[in-house]
Design an enzyme around this catalytic site. Structure first.
Site, PDB file in Angstrom:
ATOM      1  CD  GLU A  90       4.196  -2.606   0.824  1.00 24.26           C
ATOM      2  OE1 GLU A  90       5.406  -2.511   0.658  1.00 24.26           O
ATOM      3  OE2 GLU A  90       3.180  -2.596  -0.053  1.00 24.26           O
TER       4      GLU A  90
ATOM      5  CG  HIS B  77       1.497  -4.409  -3.471  1.00 22.11           C
ATOM      6  ND1 HIS B  77       1.001  -3.179  -3.781  1.00 22.11           N
ATOM      7  CD2 HIS B  77       2.399  -4.188  -2.803  1.00 22.11           C
ATOM      8  CE1 HIS B  77       1.992  -2.357  -3.694  1.00 22.11           C
ATOM      9  NE2 HIS B  77       2.899  -2.883  -2.971  1.00 22.11           N
TER      10      HIS B  77
ATOM     11  CD  GLU C 175       1.891  -0.746  -6.338  1.00 19.21           C
ATOM     12  OE1 GLU C 175       2.384  -1.719  -6.963  1.00 19.21           O
ATOM     13  OE2 GLU C 175       2.679   0.196  -5.878  1.00 19.21           O
TER      14      GLU C 175
ATOM     15  CG  ASN D 278       6.473  -5.525  -5.105  1.00 19.23           C
ATOM     16  OD1 ASN D 278       6.428  -6.114  -6.212  1.00 19.23           O
ATOM     17  ND2 ASN D 278       5.378  -4.955  -4.468  1.00 19.23           N
ATOM     18  CD1 TRP D 279      12.377  -7.063  -7.685  1.00 19.19           C
ATOM     19  CD2 TRP D 279      12.654  -8.044  -9.327  1.00 19.19           C
ATOM     20  NE1 TRP D 279      13.493  -7.592  -7.330  1.00 19.19           N
ATOM     21  CE2 TRP D 279      13.830  -8.281  -8.506  1.00 19.19           C
ATOM     22  CE3 TRP D 279      12.752  -8.622 -10.681  1.00 19.19           C
ATOM     23  CZ2 TRP D 279      15.016  -9.125  -8.700  1.00 19.19           C
ATOM     24  CZ3 TRP D 279      13.776  -9.606 -10.887  1.00 19.19           C
ATOM     25  CH2 TRP D 279      15.010  -9.732 -10.009  1.00 19.19           C
ATOM     26  CE  LYS D 280       6.021  -1.490  -5.866  1.00 18.56           C
ATOM     27  NZ  LYS D 280       5.399  -0.248  -5.260  1.00 18.56           N
TER      28      LYS D 280
ATOM     29  N   GLY E 242      10.253  -1.873  -3.059  1.00 24.78           N
ATOM     30  CA  GLY E 242       9.723  -1.481  -4.486  1.00 24.78           C
ATOM     31  C   GLY E 242      11.193  -1.117  -5.103  1.00 24.78           C
ATOM     32  N   GLY E 243      11.216   0.091  -5.383  1.00 23.10           N
ATOM     33  CA  GLY E 243      12.020   1.003  -6.239  1.00 23.10           C
ATOM     34  C   GLY E 243      13.380   0.618  -6.005  1.00 23.10           C
TER      35      GLY E 243
ATOM     36  CB  SER F 176       9.674   5.853   0.121  1.00 27.62           C
ATOM     37  OG  SER F 176       8.699   6.108  -0.900  1.00 27.62           O
TER      38      SER F 176
ATOM     39  N   GLY G 228       6.181   4.704  -3.167  1.00 30.11           N
ATOM     40  CA  GLY G 228       6.780   5.235  -4.541  1.00 30.11           C
ATOM     41  C   GLY G 228       6.663   6.768  -4.769  1.00 30.11           C
TER      42      GLY G 228
HETATM   43  P1  13P Z   1       8.418   1.629  -2.963  1.00 31.76           P
HETATM   44  O1  13P Z   1       9.616   1.006  -2.423  1.00 31.76           O
HETATM   45  O2  13P Z   1       8.860   1.934  -4.515  1.00 31.76           O
HETATM   46  O3  13P Z   1       7.928   2.718  -2.087  1.00 31.76           O
HETATM   47  O4  13P Z   1       7.348   0.489  -2.863  1.00 31.76           O
HETATM   48  C1  13P Z   1       7.061  -0.209  -1.700  1.00 31.76           C
HETATM   49  C2  13P Z   1       6.255  -1.025  -2.301  1.00 31.76           C
HETATM   50  O5  13P Z   1       5.020  -1.082  -2.414  1.00 31.76           O
HETATM   51  C3  13P Z   1       6.638  -2.316  -2.079  1.00 31.76           C
HETATM   52  O6  13P Z   1       5.658  -3.640  -2.091  1.00 31.76           O
END
Ligand code: 13P
Length: 253
Positions: A168, A96, A98, A10-12, A235-236, A214, A174
């Site tokens: 999640e 998600h 967020e 997930n590149w956000k 994510g990251g 993470s 993050g």
């Molecule tokens: P991180 O891997 O950056 O913690 O993000 C997880 C995430 O929200 C994937 O959707």
């Protein structure tokens, strides 16, 4: 029959079109020949079409990070399921944390989005998870239960075949604070049990449950060794081909 592991990035809100194309080009090379794992990337809307073209002939699937439930019309700023299918999306990430935290997403709107995606034969990565406060108050399971009942409302056994659940925990996203394999497994076991209660053993055994929060090349193996963890939503660490490809190649670590 075993569940096929599923690693999604997930590149956000990251990557311009050019950066996105460069990243998938590198990624294709870095994971070529890997077997026994499904891989998806979820770039921002603006890069979907270009990434789709770059992925032509590659086993990497394309995902979007959200959609709106209407087909078309006066909904300024929104993107419909048909539009996402047209640019080559197979999966849509829905619910998600967020989006729940910053954009007013509720269990009810999550449910409407899931139904709209499925109606267009898109597959769904349905995200759930508790906040730190909810965990500390002992509400982890009741929160997940509410999110599952609300988000999956009205879906039948057949529709569940096109659902992947991503657990999640918000406190792990993050933050560099991954859930331990045991904490994640406990939550995943709960989710599978709940699916069995709502649907059937067959449905619950067939559904893949990803862990997100993470995930790194260092911790992926311990997580994937757990019996109810079938993949990762990254994510990251999905923003670089080097780290994401190592996660995809978790069996070799
Ligand atoms: P991180 O891997 O950056 O913690 O993000 C997880 C995430 O929200 C994937 O959707």
């Amino acid at each position: 029959m075993g569940r096929l592991p599923f690693i999604a990035g997930n590149w956000k809100m990251n990557k311009t079109v050019r950066e996105a194309v460069d990243l998938v080009r590198e990624l294709k090379a870095a994971i070529s020949g890997v077997k026994g794992v499904e891989v998806a990337v979820a770039p921002p809307f603006t890069a979907l079409y270009a990434v789709h073209e770059e992925l032509e002939g590659s086993p990497i699937c394309l995902a979007a990070q959200n959609l709106f439930w209407e087909e078309k019309g006066a909904f300024t700023g929104e993107v419909s399921p048909v539009m996402l299918k047209e640019v080559g999306c197979l999966y849509i990430i829905i619910g998600h944390s967020e989006r729940r935290q910053f954009f007013g997403e509720t269990d009810e709107t999550v449910n409407r989005r899931i139904k709209a995606a499925l109606a267009q034969s898109l597959k769904v990565i349905f995200c759930i998870g508790e906040t730190l406060k909810e965990r500390e108050e002992g509400k982890t399971f009741s929160v997940m239960e509410r999110q599952m009942e609300g988000g999956l409302k009205g879906l039948g056994d057949q529709e569940m075949r096109n659902i992947v659940i991503a657990y999640e925990p918000v406190w792990a996203i993050g933050t560099g604070k991954t859930a331990t394999p045991e904490q994640a497994e406990e939550a995943h076991r709960f989710i599978r049990g709940k699916l069995e209660r709502i649907y059937s053993r067959e449905v619950s055994e067939g559904i893949r449950i990803q862990y997100g929060g993470s995930v790194t090349p260092e911790n992926v193996k311990g997580l994937m060794n757990q019996p109810n963890i079938d993949g990762a939503l990254v994510g990251g660490a999905s923003l670089k081909a080097e780290s994401f490809s190592k996660i995809v190649r978790f069996k070799e670590l």
